[in-house]
Design a protein around this motif. Structure first.
Motif, short mmCIF file in Angstrom:
data_model
loop_
_atom_site.label_atom_id
_atom_site.label_comp_id
_atom_site.label_asym_id
_atom_site.label_seq_id
_atom_site.Cartn_x
_atom_site.Cartn_y
_atom_site.Cartn_z
N ARG A 55 50.82 57.84 51.15
CA ARG A 55 50.73 59.26 50.85
C ARG A 55 49.27 59.68 50.93
NH1 ARG A 55 53.37 61.02 46.34
NH2 ARG A 55 54.80 59.28 46.46
N PRO A 56 49.02 60.92 51.32
CA PRO A 56 47.63 61.36 51.45
C PRO A 56 46.97 61.51 50.08
CG PRO A 56 49.16 63.17 51.88
CD PRO A 56 49.99 61.94 51.70
N GLU A 57 45.64 61.47 50.09
CA GLU A 57 44.89 61.70 48.85
C GLU A 57 44.99 63.16 48.44
OE1 GLU A 57 40.89 60.28 49.24
OE2 GLU A 57 41.55 58.28 49.82
N VAL A 58 44.81 64.08 49.41
CA VAL A 58 44.89 65.52 49.13
C VAL A 58 46.13 66.09 49.81
CG1 VAL A 58 43.71 67.74 49.31
CG2 VAL A 58 42.37 65.65 48.97
N SER A 59 46.12 66.11 51.12
CA SER A 59 47.26 66.52 51.94
C SER A 59 47.07 65.86 53.30
CB SER A 59 47.33 68.05 52.09
OG SER A 59 46.28 68.52 52.90
N LEU A 60 48.14 65.77 54.07
CA LEU A 60 48.00 65.17 55.40
C LEU A 60 46.98 65.94 56.23
CD1 LEU A 60 51.66 64.22 56.37
CD2 LEU A 60 49.74 62.66 56.09
#
Length: 178
Positions: free
Chosen positions: A164-169
């Motif tokens: 999963r991304p840290e912030v968003s993809l």
């Protein structure tokens, strides 16, 4: 006391019904998270391995299709991705059985459609529950969890997003590609 007997009988019935299903030809994974898989779950599961087409994922598999249809891309974060002027390959290792892949892969497909950068090529590699594919495509990449998005330039890895991304993809890809 009467409630305890009812609970014991219910537990015993559940145990033996599970044994009947297990002996009825249902297979079980060694490292399965849940207590038991039912035959109907196993029959419905689709595991695609090897090279997988993005359009096949979002048109033929409901778990991917629904996420693809509803995802709203963060268009403000796409500028660095659209600006990539160097040949870039993104290898996406997924499991069509994996809930994290059901969530992230349709989003990524939607993002890449909006980016529409001819300098960025994407390859999707499907793996089974042992994280392998018959052609050995995924074996050439060091990965433990899926989905894994591996960003390559000049045949060298410049970054990756795991599970999963840290912030968003969008934002994580923009950070890698800046």
């Amino acid at each position: 006391m009467h409630q305890n007997v009812k609970a014991l009988l219910a537990t015993t019935a559940l145990f033996f019904s599970c044994q009947v299903m297990a002996n009825g030809g249902c297979g079980f994974e060694d490292k399965q998270e849940g207590f038991i898989a039912t035959c109907s779950e196993e029959k419905q599961e689709v595991i695609l391995t090897g090279a997988v087409e993005a359009q096949k994922l979002v048109t033929e598999l409901p778990e991917f299709s629904s996420g693809y249809q509803i995802y709203q891309v963060e268009t403000d974060a796409l500028a660095p991705i659209k600006a990539v002027d160097k040949a870039t390959e993104i290898v996406v290792i997924i499991g069509t059985w994996c809930p994290d892949c059901h969530r992230e892969t349709p989003r990524f497909i939607r993002i890449m459609e909006q980016v529409a950068n001819p300098n960025i090529q994407v390859r999707y590699i499907g793996v089974d529950r042992q994280k392998q594919d018959p052609e050995g495509l995924a074996a050439q990449y060091d990965f433990q969890r899926i989905p894994t998005f591996i960003v390559l330039q000049d045949d060298k890895e410049i970054g990756r997003i795991v599970e999963r991304p840290e912030v968003s993809l969008e934002q994580d890809l923009a950070k890698i590609l800046k």
